[in-house]
Design a protein around this motif. Structure first.
Motif, PDB file in Angstrom:
ATOM      1  N   PHE A 204       0.868  -1.172   0.000  1.00 32.54           N
ATOM      2  CA  PHE A 204       0.000   0.000   0.000  1.00 32.54           C
ATOM      3  C   PHE A 204       0.907   1.225   0.000  1.00 32.54           C
ATOM      4  CE2 PHE A 204      -2.397   3.355   2.088  1.00 32.54           C
ATOM      5  CZ  PHE A 204      -3.656   3.248   1.513  1.00 32.54           C
ATOM      6  N   PHE A 205       0.880   1.991  -1.090  1.00 37.86           N
ATOM      7  CA  PHE A 205       1.740   3.157  -1.241  1.00 37.86           C
ATOM      8  C   PHE A 205       0.907   4.414  -1.006  1.00 37.86           C
ATOM      9  CE2 PHE A 205       3.668  -0.171  -3.850  1.00 37.86           C
ATOM     10  CZ  PHE A 205       4.971  -0.171  -3.345  1.00 37.86           C
ATOM     11  N   ASP A 206       1.235   5.130   0.060  1.00 38.51           N
ATOM     12  CA  ASP A 206       0.413   6.266   0.480  1.00 38.51           C
ATOM     13  C   ASP A 206       1.139   7.587   0.233  1.00 38.51           C
ATOM     14  OD1 ASP A 206      -1.765   7.538   1.488  1.00 38.51           O
ATOM     15  OD2 ASP A 206      -1.393   7.037   3.578  1.00 38.51           O
ATOM     16  N   GLU A 207       0.341   8.663   0.286  1.00 45.49           N
ATOM     17  CA  GLU A 207       0.854  10.034   0.243  1.00 45.49           C
ATOM     18  C   GLU A 207       1.670  10.302  -1.021  1.00 45.49           C
ATOM     19  OE1 GLU A 207      -0.535  11.755   2.233  1.00 45.49           O
ATOM     20  OE2 GLU A 207      -0.765  10.789   4.178  1.00 45.49           O
ATOM     21  N   LEU A 208       1.108   9.936  -2.158  1.00 42.54           N
ATOM     22  CA  LEU A 208       1.800  10.124  -3.425  1.00 42.54           C
ATOM     23  C   LEU A 208       2.160  11.586  -3.654  1.00 42.54           C
ATOM     24  CD1 LEU A 208       2.714   9.101  -6.242  1.00 42.54           C
ATOM     25  CD2 LEU A 208       0.366   9.493  -7.017  1.00 42.54           C
ATOM     26  N   GLU A 209       1.179  12.472  -3.523  1.00 38.25           N
ATOM     27  CA  GLU A 209       1.405  13.881  -3.850  1.00 38.25           C
ATOM     28  C   GLU A 209       1.452  14.761  -2.607  1.00 38.25           C
ATOM     29  OE1 GLU A 209      -2.570  13.551  -2.690  1.00 38.25           O
ATOM     30  OE2 GLU A 209      -1.604  12.399  -4.261  1.00 38.25           O
ATOM     31  N   VAL A 253      -2.251   2.212  -4.711  1.00 37.08           N
ATOM     32  CA  VAL A 253      -1.755   3.589  -4.671  1.00 37.08           C
ATOM     33  C   VAL A 253      -2.834   4.503  -4.122  1.00 37.08           C
ATOM     34  CG1 VAL A 253      -0.833   5.499  -6.024  1.00 37.08           C
ATOM     35  CG2 VAL A 253      -0.246   3.139  -6.635  1.00 37.08           C
ATOM     36  N   SER A 254      -2.515   5.172  -3.019  1.00 38.31           N
ATOM     37  CA  SER A 254      -3.455   6.100  -2.403  1.00 38.31           C
ATOM     38  C   SER A 254      -3.116   7.523  -2.809  1.00 38.31           C
ATOM     39  CB  SER A 254      -3.396   5.975  -0.879  1.00 38.31           C
ATOM     40  OG  SER A 254      -4.253   6.917  -0.266  1.00 38.31           O
ATOM     41  N   SER A 255      -4.122   8.258  -3.236  1.00 35.98           N
ATOM     42  CA  SER A 255      -3.920   9.644  -3.647  1.00 35.98           C
ATOM     43  C   SER A 255      -5.214  10.407  -3.426  1.00 35.98           C
ATOM     44  CB  SER A 255      -3.509   9.719  -5.122  1.00 35.98           C
ATOM     45  OG  SER A 255      -3.510  11.044  -5.581  1.00 35.98           O
ATOM     46  N   LYS A 256      -5.103  11.626  -2.945  1.00 35.42           N
ATOM     47  CA  LYS A 256      -6.290  12.466  -2.749  1.00 35.42           C
ATOM     48  C   LYS A 256      -6.702  13.180  -4.029  1.00 35.42           C
ATOM     49  CE  LYS A 256      -5.559  13.375   2.193  1.00 35.42           C
ATOM     50  NZ  LYS A 256      -4.387  12.496   2.366  1.00 35.42           N
ATOM     51  N   ALA A 257      -5.888  13.085  -5.068  1.00 38.69           N
ATOM     52  CA  ALA A 257      -6.165  13.807  -6.310  1.00 38.69           C
ATOM     53  C   ALA A 257      -7.429  13.289  -6.986  1.00 38.69           C
ATOM     54  CB  ALA A 257      -4.977  13.682  -7.258  1.00 38.69           C
ATOM     55  N   PHE A 266      -3.980  13.511 -10.762  1.00 39.19           N
ATOM     56  CA  PHE A 266      -4.990  12.496 -11.039  1.00 39.19           C
ATOM     57  C   PHE A 266      -4.791  11.874 -12.421  1.00 39.19           C
ATOM     58  CE2 PHE A 266      -9.060  11.330 -12.968  1.00 39.19           C
ATOM     59  CZ  PHE A 266      -9.530  10.389 -12.037  1.00 39.19           C
ATOM     60  N   ASN A 267      -4.647  12.706 -13.439  1.00 41.75           N
ATOM     61  CA  ASN A 267      -4.536  12.198 -14.806  1.00 41.75           C
ATOM     62  C   ASN A 267      -3.269  11.384 -15.008  1.00 41.75           C
ATOM     63  OD1 ASN A 267      -6.972  13.356 -15.680  1.00 41.75           O
ATOM     64  ND2 ASN A 267      -5.988  15.318 -16.083  1.00 41.75           N
ATOM     65  N   GLU A 283      -9.993   7.184  -0.166  1.00 40.41           N
ATOM     66  CA  GLU A 283     -10.627   7.478   1.119  1.00 40.41           C
ATOM     67  C   GLU A 283     -11.886   8.245   0.739  1.00 40.41           C
ATOM     68  OE1 GLU A 283     -10.193   6.876   5.336  1.00 40.41           O
ATOM     69  OE2 GLU A 283      -9.143   6.109   3.590  1.00 40.41           O
ATOM     70  N   PHE A 284     -13.046   7.596   0.851  1.00 37.61           N
ATOM     71  CA  PHE A 284     -14.279   8.045   0.212  1.00 37.61           C
ATOM     72  C   PHE A 284     -14.998   9.040   1.117  1.00 37.61           C
ATOM     73  CE2 PHE A 284     -18.354   6.726  -2.062  1.00 37.61           C
ATOM     74  CZ  PHE A 284     -17.947   7.234  -3.277  1.00 37.61           C
ATOM     75  N   PHE A 285     -14.865  10.329   0.788  1.00 37.74           N
ATOM     76  CA  PHE A 285     -15.408  11.374   1.646  1.00 37.74           C
ATOM     77  C   PHE A 285     -16.778  11.820   1.151  1.00 37.74           C
ATOM     78  CE2 PHE A 285     -10.728  12.249   2.389  1.00 37.74           C
ATOM     79  CZ  PHE A 285     -10.718  11.590   3.617  1.00 37.74           C
TER      80      PHE A 285
END
Length: 403
Positions: A204-209, A253-257, A266-267, A283-285
């Motif tokens: 699980f790879f977090d905090e990409l950006e 891959v976790s990303s908020k984008a 995102f793209n 993370e479904f807000f």
């Protein structure tokens, strides 16, 4: 982020990710959602997990070090939690060994239970982690040339209170992925122990950006340098996804984008996942706390990635003090989901095994979708063989009508 392993319980013999595994909607018969679903252990499994954590297998080779006095204490693993150190102590040790030992123990629990759990140890894609042996090696002053520097030319170290990122915990120097030697170090020292382990299914790879969009400008890093470092991160992600595929491991891959928030991230990330394979974690807000605009853009972004056949894992969190509507969260997910999409529901910021309720909806029939969702403003409707779903984001209302 301390030790974290996803416990994903297969509820179908078919695991729907990219090849070599395959899946089709036709295999869904008596459950609501395809593929694997995080859920609590059975009582027997729970006893085995209690025995596992009581032996502190998940803290193998980890020691707590008191910076001021030099004193050391063993790390310990409380019930249904992760390794912890006392206040004022920091890590010394090898998180890779600890995580792999835990993954091996999880495999043993799975075999006894006759089920399959999947292990995905957690890795940052922004800042090195000092509880990894590789992280400690990376943060050695001898590697000074590798460190990202602030506007004053000083190496950024998130253990230093002068940097706001120190609030994140024990993470240290920022990875400068624009340097080929740093990318090589990350693959061969940080990722390789997991990729070569038969007990680990992926990472699980977090905090990409996270660093480049939240902290970089605060540290007065010049904009051209930020662009260079950002492009290096994309190069690292490309090499990482190819590396994981070559080792037959699944990257998450976790990303908020999203399409409207950090659209470049995102793209670019979507294109790489589409090309090389891997999961997108959301993370479904979709709750009033974050607002309807956030929910809508996440639904739209999911739809975009579903059209690209990108596997998606959604975690719909709810705060400890509020139990947001499960029905609305499920409805928001179902109007967007695809053949490679998965839903989970649990307490916000709590990944222990007792926070994944086994919802009754998981055991109801779904069947194939009869088409994509229709939309009127912020309201969606979608038909499945056994279910009609409606979701009105403006009114925070969702309905699941089985038939």
């Amino acid at each position: 982020m301390l030790f974290a392993v996803f416990l994903l319980l297969l509820s179908s013999p078919a695991l729907c990710v990219h090849p070599p595994w395959a899946f089709s909607w036709s295999t869904v018969s008596t459950m609501a959602f395809p593929g694997f679903i995080p859920r609590p252990f059975t009582p027997t499994e729970d006893q085995q997990w209690a025995q596992f954590t009581s032996t502190d297998i998940c803290c193998v080779n980890l020691t707590c070090h008191h910076t001021a006095s030099g004193a050391t204490k063993p790390a310990h693993c409380p019930r249904n939690s992760h390794c912890v150190c006392p206040t004022g102590y920091d890590w010394i040790g090898n998180e890779e060994v600890s995580s792999i030992a835990a993954a091996s123990a999880i495999q043993q629990i799975s075999k006894k239970a006759g089920k399959q759990h999947l292990s995905f140890p957690y890795i940052y894609l922004s800042i090195s982690e000092v509880w990894f042996a590789a992280g400690q090696e990376f943060n050695n002053p001898a590697n000074d040339a590798w460190f990202v520097r602030d506007g004053n030319g000083d190496p950024i170290d998130c253990r230093n209170p002068k940097y706001p990122c120190s609030s994140q915990g024990s993470e240290a120097h920022v990875y400068n992925f624009s340097m080929p030697e740093v990318r090589s170090f990350f693959l061969n020292k940080v990722v390789a122990p997991f990729a070569n382990s038969p007990h680990v299914d992926g990472n699980f790879f977090d905090e990409l950006e996270w660093f480049w969009t939240y902290w970089a400008h605060r540290f007065k890093i010049p904009e051209p340098k930020i662009q260079q470092l950002r492009n290096g991160t994309f190069t690292m992600l490309s090499e990482l996804l190819q590396y994981m595929a070559a080792h037959k491991k699944v990257p998450v891959v976790s990303s908020k984008a999203t399409k409207t928030y950090l659209p470049v991230w995102f793209n670019q990330t979507s294109q790489l996942l589409e090309k090389y394979g891997g999961f997108r974690f959301y993370e479904f807000f979709c709750d009033p706390k974050r607002g309807s605009a956030t929910c809508l853009t996440q639904i739209e972004s999911m739809m975009d990635e579903v059209d690209r056949n990108i596997p998606i894992q959604v975690h719909a969190p709810y705060p400890h003090a509020h139990n947001y509507s499960v029905e609305f969260q499920l409805a928001a997910f179902l109007v967007a989901c695809g053949e490679y999409s998965y839903f989970s529901f649990g307490l916000e910021s709590d990944w222990t095994v007792n926070t994944w309720p086994d919802l009754p909806e998981y055991h109801k029939p779904l069947g194939k979708p009869l088409g994509k969702a229709t939309r009127t403003g912020a309201a969606f409707k979608r038909e499945f063989e056994h279910l009609t779903v409606t979701c009105d984001v403006a009114k925070w209302k969702g309905s699941l009508a089985w038939h």
